[in-house]
Design a protein around this motif. Sequence first.
Motif, PDB file in Angstrom:
ATOM      1  N   VAL A   1     -31.960   2.507  22.392  1.00  0.00           N
ATOM      2  CA  VAL A   1     -31.241   3.279  23.404  1.00  0.00           C
ATOM      3  C   VAL A   1     -32.214   3.978  24.351  1.00  0.00           C
ATOM      4  O   VAL A   1     -31.966   4.059  25.553  1.00  0.00           O
ATOM      5  CB  VAL A   1     -30.300   4.297  22.718  1.00  0.00           C
TER       6      VAL A   1
ATOM      7  N   LYS B   1     -27.175  10.534  24.046  1.00  0.00           N
ATOM      8  CA  LYS B   1     -27.851   9.268  23.756  1.00  0.00           C
ATOM      9  C   LYS B   1     -28.109   9.126  22.259  1.00  0.00           C
ATOM     10  O   LYS B   1     -27.988   8.028  21.695  1.00  0.00           O
ATOM     11  CB  LYS B   1     -29.172   9.162  24.530  1.00  0.00           C
TER      12      LYS B   1
ATOM     13  N   GLU C   1     -24.906   8.203  20.646  1.00  0.00           N
ATOM     14  CA  GLU C   1     -24.656   6.789  20.925  1.00  0.00           C
ATOM     15  C   GLU C   1     -25.467   5.905  19.976  1.00  0.00           C
ATOM     16  O   GLU C   1     -24.949   4.915  19.447  1.00  0.00           O
ATOM     17  CB  GLU C   1     -25.033   6.486  22.375  1.00  0.00           C
TER      18      GLU C   1
ATOM     19  N   GLN D   1     -23.952   6.024  16.453  1.00  0.00           N
ATOM     20  CA  GLN D   1     -22.731   5.217  16.364  1.00  0.00           C
ATOM     21  C   GLN D   1     -23.070   3.726  16.338  1.00  0.00           C
ATOM     22  O   GLN D   1     -22.472   2.957  15.580  1.00  0.00           O
ATOM     23  CB  GLN D   1     -21.790   5.536  17.528  1.00  0.00           C
TER      24      GLN D   1
END
Length: 181
Positions: free
Chosen positions: A98, A157, A160, A163
Motif C-alpha cells: 500500500v 492507509k 486499508e 483489511q
Amino acid sequence: MPAFRQLGAPGRQRRARALKERIAGLAPPGTPQAAQVEAALGWAGRGYWEDAWAKADRARAEHASLRADVSRAASHGAPADAHPEDLRAAEVVATLEVLRSRRHAPLRVVHRYRVVSYVAAFVLSYATNKVLVGSGAVSFSLWGWLWYLPLLLAELKLREARQLARDRVLAAVEARHASTS
C-alpha cells in the motif's frame, strides 16, 4: 488498590479471589491448566478502568510491533515467504504494497516516525491557531487542525492494508478448506 476501583464489584472480586485459591490447589502454578485458569479469570479481579488501560497497552504494543516489522522489512527488502495464513506476515506485506508508490513517500515517513509526527502536528496546529487568532484575522480558529490530515491519511492507509491482509488470509483459509473437502 484505590477505594473507587473497588466500588464496582467487591463481591465479584472476593469470590474470584476465593475461586482462584481453590483452583490453585488443583492446578499448581506453572502448569498449562493454571495458565488457562488465569486467562479465564484474570478479568474478575480488575475494574473497568484497569481493563481499558490493559487493552490500550496491548493495542499500543501490537501496533509498535507491526511498525517495527514493517520498518525492518522495508529496509531489508521484501519479507521472506511466510505461511499464507500468517496474519502478521500478511499485514507486513500488505502495508509495504500500500505504501510502495512514490506519492506515498510522506506517509512512509509519518508511519516510520509516528510519535514525532504527532508531536509536530500538535505543535504546528497550536502555533497556527495562535498566530491566526493573535493577528486578528479570525476570532476563533480551527485551521491548525489541518496539520493532522497527513496523519489521518496514514492511518487510513494502514487500515486499508490490514483489511487487505485479513482478506488474503481468509482467502487462504477458505482455499485450504475447499481443497480438503
